[in-house]
Write a protein that holds these residues in place. Sequence first.
Motif, short mmCIF file in Angstrom:
data_model
loop_
_atom_site.label_atom_id
_atom_site.label_comp_id
_atom_site.label_asym_id
_atom_site.label_seq_id
_atom_site.Cartn_x
_atom_site.Cartn_y
_atom_site.Cartn_z
N LEU A 1 0.86 -1.18 0.00
CA LEU A 1 0.00 0.00 0.00
C LEU A 1 0.89 1.23 0.00
N LEU A 2 0.68 2.12 -0.94
CA LEU A 2 1.45 3.35 -1.06
C LEU A 2 0.53 4.55 -0.90
N VAL A 3 0.94 5.50 -0.06
CA VAL A 3 0.19 6.74 0.12
C VAL A 3 1.01 7.87 -0.48
N GLN A 4 0.40 8.60 -1.39
CA GLN A 4 1.12 9.64 -2.11
C GLN A 4 0.33 10.94 -2.02
N SER A 5 0.97 11.99 -1.51
CA SER A 5 0.35 13.30 -1.43
C SER A 5 0.86 14.15 -2.58
N GLN A 6 -0.06 14.82 -3.22
CA GLN A 6 0.31 15.59 -4.40
C GLN A 6 -0.56 16.83 -4.46
N ASP A 7 -0.23 17.74 -5.37
CA ASP A 7 -1.04 18.94 -5.54
C ASP A 7 -2.46 18.51 -5.90
#
Length: 363
Positions: A301-307
């Motif tokens: 599981l990958l959590v990615q924060s982006q604009d």
Amino acid sequence: MEQSIDALKSVLDYLQQPAILLRGGAVCYRNPAAGALLVEEADAASSLLADPSGALSGDFAPVNLELTLAGRRREATALPAAGGVLLLVGGGDRDLSSDTLLCAARSLREPLSSLFALSSSLFPALEELEDPELQRQLASFNRAFYQLLRLSGNLAAAGSLLADGQALPKEKTELTAYFAELLERAEPLCQAAGAALDWTLPDRPLYCWISREWVERAVLNLLSNALQYAPKGGKLRFSLGQSGKFAMLCISDNGEGFAPELLATAFSRFARQPELDDPRWGVGFGLPIARRVAQAHGGALLVQSQDGGTAVTMSLSLEQPEQSETKLRSPAASYDYAGGFRHELVELSDALPAEVYDTRNLE
């Protein structure tokens, strides 16, 4: 480039937080704090992390990952730096013991049963009064019951999934139809919460051996998180695809995204400092449960924060599991962790408005 690496090294040397720089598929540099965790230069990157989604290629946004260092699970934030990948490592695994969690879940069941018995006898009589304000209070009471039911279920789930390597019984499932049915149940609830739910599914069958109940719970937990962070009138997106030997599903929202100081502790509710707390995190079982479900299916599981929001990617191995993990479908009744209540109403209860739980709507 080499000057920028040297400058970065001089900064990382002062950090008490373990820091690892990856270049060319290997450890290019690790600061003294990472050295204390037995990380050595020239170690293969694959020995530290698995990246089946390719999330760390190119100019990627910061992403939360889990590493195993010196025999302990560690969370890390990965971000591009000096032509490579910089891993800033957080604290170790701070899960509570499985016995403690299961005991807490059992302790909640008795008062929950009492509340349900009481409400089942009182609600019909109170509804006959046809008082709008009373009806709103009953809906709020009912929602609180579903929230407690979810908390009890998540305590039990976290306890049963706590041991590493636990195998979940799996059955061969056509994922396109499976997720279409689940999303059709969730869509009107998302609309009631003020967010649109769009999804993209393959135009062909995609078969995978999964534990249907656990994958459903993981996805509903991720949808609950996305709903709480999406703005009113916002949009959630679900996509399903295939990457090599993995099924890849992604849930994203268009909210404010994770603050950088929270990304490294996305899976560790109790590791965050009080001043960084956010009530939308709740107890914090959703992400850890979803990650354990992914791991039990050979994925991550990958959590990615982006604009413009946050994206959570779950991978599920498409390879057939060991025979001991497989099962045949049976028409016989099985235990329902939600006690017969609609799973989506339980798992999304923290994100839905009280009026959804008006007993007239539930019927």
